[in-house]
Design an enzyme around this catalytic site. Structure first.
Site, PDB file in Angstrom:
ATOM      1  N   LYS A 112      -4.198  -4.514  -3.523  1.00 28.38           N
ATOM      2  CA  LYS A 112      -3.080  -3.639  -3.043  1.00 28.38           C
ATOM      3  C   LYS A 112      -2.902  -4.205  -1.840  1.00 28.38           C
ATOM      4  O   LYS A 112      -1.754  -3.701  -1.329  1.00 28.38           O
ATOM      5  CB  LYS A 112      -3.703  -2.016  -2.992  1.00 28.38           C
ATOM      6  CG  LYS A 112      -4.220  -1.754  -4.432  1.00 28.38           C
ATOM      7  CD  LYS A 112      -3.193  -1.514  -5.269  1.00 28.38           C
ATOM      8  CE  LYS A 112      -3.884  -0.861  -6.629  1.00 28.38           C
ATOM      9  NZ  LYS A 112      -3.015  -0.202  -7.526  1.00 28.38           N
TER      10      LYS A 112
HETATM   11  C1  LIG Z   1      -8.730  -3.126  -9.022  1.00 30.72           C
HETATM   12  C2  LIG Z   1      -7.781  -2.585  -9.864  1.00 30.72           C
HETATM   13  N1  LIG Z   1      -7.493  -3.549 -10.799  1.00 30.72           N
HETATM   14  C3  LIG Z   1      -6.493  -3.153 -11.747  1.00 30.72           C
HETATM   15  C4  LIG Z   1      -5.318  -2.040 -11.501  1.00 30.72           C
HETATM   16  C5  LIG Z   1      -4.311  -1.876 -12.499  1.00 30.72           C
HETATM   17  O1  LIG Z   1      -3.052  -2.274 -11.586  1.00 30.72           O
HETATM   18  P1  LIG Z   1      -1.656  -1.618 -11.852  1.00 30.72           P
HETATM   19  O2  LIG Z   1      -1.950  -0.205 -11.788  1.00 30.72           O
HETATM   20  O3  LIG Z   1      -0.765  -2.313 -10.941  1.00 30.72           O
HETATM   21  O4  LIG Z   1      -1.451  -1.906 -13.450  1.00 30.72           O
HETATM   22  C6  LIG Z   1      -5.684  -1.264 -10.059  1.00 30.72           C
HETATM   23  C7  LIG Z   1      -4.812  -0.090  -9.762  1.00 30.72           C
HETATM   24  O5  LIG Z   1      -3.637   0.138  -9.936  1.00 30.72           O
HETATM   25  C8  LIG Z   1      -7.003  -1.630  -9.276  1.00 30.72           C
HETATM   26  O6  LIG Z   1      -7.178  -0.778  -8.287  1.00 30.72           O
HETATM   27  N1  LIG Z   2      -5.279   1.985  -9.443  1.00 34.00           N
HETATM   28  C1  LIG Z   2      -4.408   2.476  -8.461  1.00 34.00           C
HETATM   29  C2  LIG Z   2      -3.628   3.708  -8.972  1.00 34.00           C
HETATM   30  C3  LIG Z   2      -2.254   3.803  -8.413  1.00 34.00           C
HETATM   31  O1  LIG Z   2      -1.487   2.824  -8.613  1.00 34.00           O
HETATM   32  P1  LIG Z   2      -0.134   2.125  -7.790  1.00 34.00           P
HETATM   33  O2  LIG Z   2      -0.553   0.806  -8.029  1.00 34.00           O
HETATM   34  O3  LIG Z   2       1.105   2.771  -8.511  1.00 34.00           O
HETATM   35  O4  LIG Z   2      -0.186   2.636  -6.318  1.00 34.00           O
HETATM   36  C4  LIG Z   2      -5.335   2.874  -7.191  1.00 34.00           C
HETATM   37  O5  LIG Z   2      -6.450   2.253  -7.062  1.00 34.00           O
HETATM   38  O6  LIG Z   2      -5.149   3.797  -6.450  1.00 34.00           O
END
Ligand SMILES: Cc1ncc(COP(=O)(O)O)c(C=O)c1O
Ligand SMILES: N[C@@H](CCOP(=O)(O)O)C(=O)O
Length: 465
Positions: A112
């Site tokens: 993120k």
């Molecule tokens: C460590 C981790 N892996 C994978 C994901 C999944 O990613 P996305 O929500 O973009 O599919 C998340 C949260 O969204 C995460 O925090």
């Molecule tokens: N896995 C995410 C959930 C939120 O997802 P987002 O990518 O839409 O912000 C988290 O860790 O908070």
């Protein structure tokens, strides 16, 4: 470049507008009206660029007139200057076929940071021009929250209210959020799941009691700028593995479908991608949707990969819109039906559009632990449970011999060290850059999983625009 809503009736906005708006006013998500395309020669010419330069080149067509190329580059240099690895998102080889793309070298140890470090700067830039105050409302299953808080803590003109499901994030994730004591940071633990928190946040954008008084903003991947910044590392990885002359496959641990949708955008821009593998845990709505068209959300099951404990996957709507023929009015009806019943069937056009590039796999707790053990015993790598779900999916793929498979390593193993230790016997230490997380004071409020209680708390504590 202008942006249109997946539900067809919100006004089109430029990049600055979508960055500050977050969610479209018709409840849809913004997407570029057209995909910018790069020729194979233009992609080849990007090989070897430093990450911030590559990032600015890939993102410039999306940013359009909202920032000059020089200013965008300066922001990228600032954002990626905070990463602990000079490559920003380095590749690590596991075996002849499999690679890890390490996305966790930012300040809060998850992918993120790649987007949120930049988004914090974009907010500051655009608010500096317009004036006004941004009240960010967000939902997190652990990683978005810490990355967003790090990106905006202490910044002028912005405050953040971050909802997380009480008891359903790791202790490291929780402390990364709750030990940030800046006055513009508000952590709220709610009773319920991430889906409940996300539904509340979306409802806030349609609640006149909040939108009338506060300038609401989004840091979740409903905000287009989040996805845009994630497109870059697909190019970075493919270029290092012989792209664009050689196709690459990506296995992506998936929850809200943001990260893997960024891979789809890279392919739409012209990057030769063999396949995008959507890897889920037992919360497998996306696996069911992609294998037999059944998009129906059950209850969320807590797992050792809590950030993927998601059933209602926001960005899937972007794929349904783009791959299904871009009919916003029809999609608005389909989504209304889903919101009422929590179930829908994909249309034939949506299924065919998705199957051109996507495949999927589901990992149960045993598969996840086994993948962590395999990486540890065979490659000397500790991987976190989310990455393990991706790797499990990657190792199941039947692909031409010359296609490398890149698993996105979305979090540092130390964020989930209990689960890693259970699977491998090794407890990964927290990197020094997170500091003395367990010695710091925590601050958060606990609220029932009730929209009115949460909205009232925010209304009582936020700064009017
Ligand atoms: C460590 C981790 N892996 C994978 C994901 C999944 O990613 P996305 O929500 O973009 O599919 C998340 C949260 O969204 C995460 O925090
Ligand atoms: N896995 C995410 C959930 C939120 O997802 P987002 O990518 O839409 O912000 C988290 O860790 O908070």
């Amino acid at each position: 470049m202008d942006y249109i809503s997946t539900r067809g009736s919100a006004p089109a906005l430029d990049f600055e507008g979508v960055t500050l708006a977050g969610l479209a006013s018709d409840g849809g998500l913004y997407l570029p009206r057209e995909w910018p395309r790069l020729s194979q020669d233009e992609i080849a010419a990007l090989a070897g660029l430093p990450y911030p330069v590559l990032a600015a080149r890939i993102m410039q067509p999306f940013v359009g007139e909202s920032l000059s190329p020089e200013r965008l580059l300066a922001l990228c240099e600032q954002a990626y200057g905070r990463f602990a690895h000079t490559a920003v998102t380095p590749l690590v080889q596991l075996d002849q076929r499999n690679w890890l793309l390490e996305l966790f070298h930012g300040p809060t140890l998850a992918f993120k940071d790649v987007a949120l470090q930049l988004l914090g700067l974009l907010f500051e830039e655009f608010l500096g021009r317009k004036g006004g105050h941004l009240t960010i409302v967000g939902a997190t299953s652990g990683d978005t929250g810490s990355a967003a808080i790090d990106a905006v803590a202490g910044r002028e003109g912005v405050e953040i209210f971050m909802l997380h499901p009480k008891g359903r994030v790791s202790d490291v994730q929780r402390r990364q959020m709750t030990t940030v004591l800046a006055p513009n940071v508000h952590n709220i633990a709610i009773d319920g799941s991430f889906d409940d928190a996300q539904a509340m946040v979306k409802r806030m954008f349609a609640d006149p009691a909040l939108t009338g008084r506060f300038g609401l903003g989004a840091v979740n991947s409903i905000n287009w700028a989040r996805l845009m910044a994630q497109v870059v590392y697909y190019f970075a990885a493919a270029l290092q593995l012989g792209g664009p002359a050689r196709k690459v496959a990506f296995a992506v641990p998936t929850g809200n479908f943001g990260d893997v949708f960024a891979g789809y955008v890279a392919a739409r821009m012209g990057l030769p991608v063999e396949r995008l593998v959507v890897a889920t845990n037992v919360n497998d709505i996306l696996h069911r949707a992609l294998t037999d068209g059944d998009y129906s959300a059950g209850a969320v099951t807590p797992t050792a990969a809590p950030s993927m404990d998601i059933q209602v996957s926001s960005n899937f709507e972007r794929l349904l819109f783009d791959a299904g023929g871009r009919d916003g009015i029809a999609l608005a009806e389909q989504m209304k039906g889903f919101e009422a019943s929590r179930a829908m069937r994909l249309t034939n056009a949506q299924r065919q559009g998705a199957s051109a590039l996507f495949t999927s796999a589901r990992a149960d707790p045993g598969d996840m632990a086994q993948a962590m053990r395999w990486a540890w015993e065979n490659c000397g790598e500790t991987i976190d449970p989310h990455t393990a779900i991706g790797l499990h999916a990657a190792r199941q793929q039947d692909l031409p011999d010359d296609v490398p498979v890149v698993t996105l390593a979305t979090a540092h193993p130390a964020k989930f060290r209990d689960a890693v230790e259970r699977a491998t016997g090794f407890r990964p230490p927290l990197p020094l850059r997170v500091g003395e997380l367990f010695e710091r004071e925590e601050r958060m409020v606990e609220l029932p999983g009730d929209y009115d209680a949460v909205a009232a708390y925010i209304a009582g504590n936020a700064t009017p625009r």
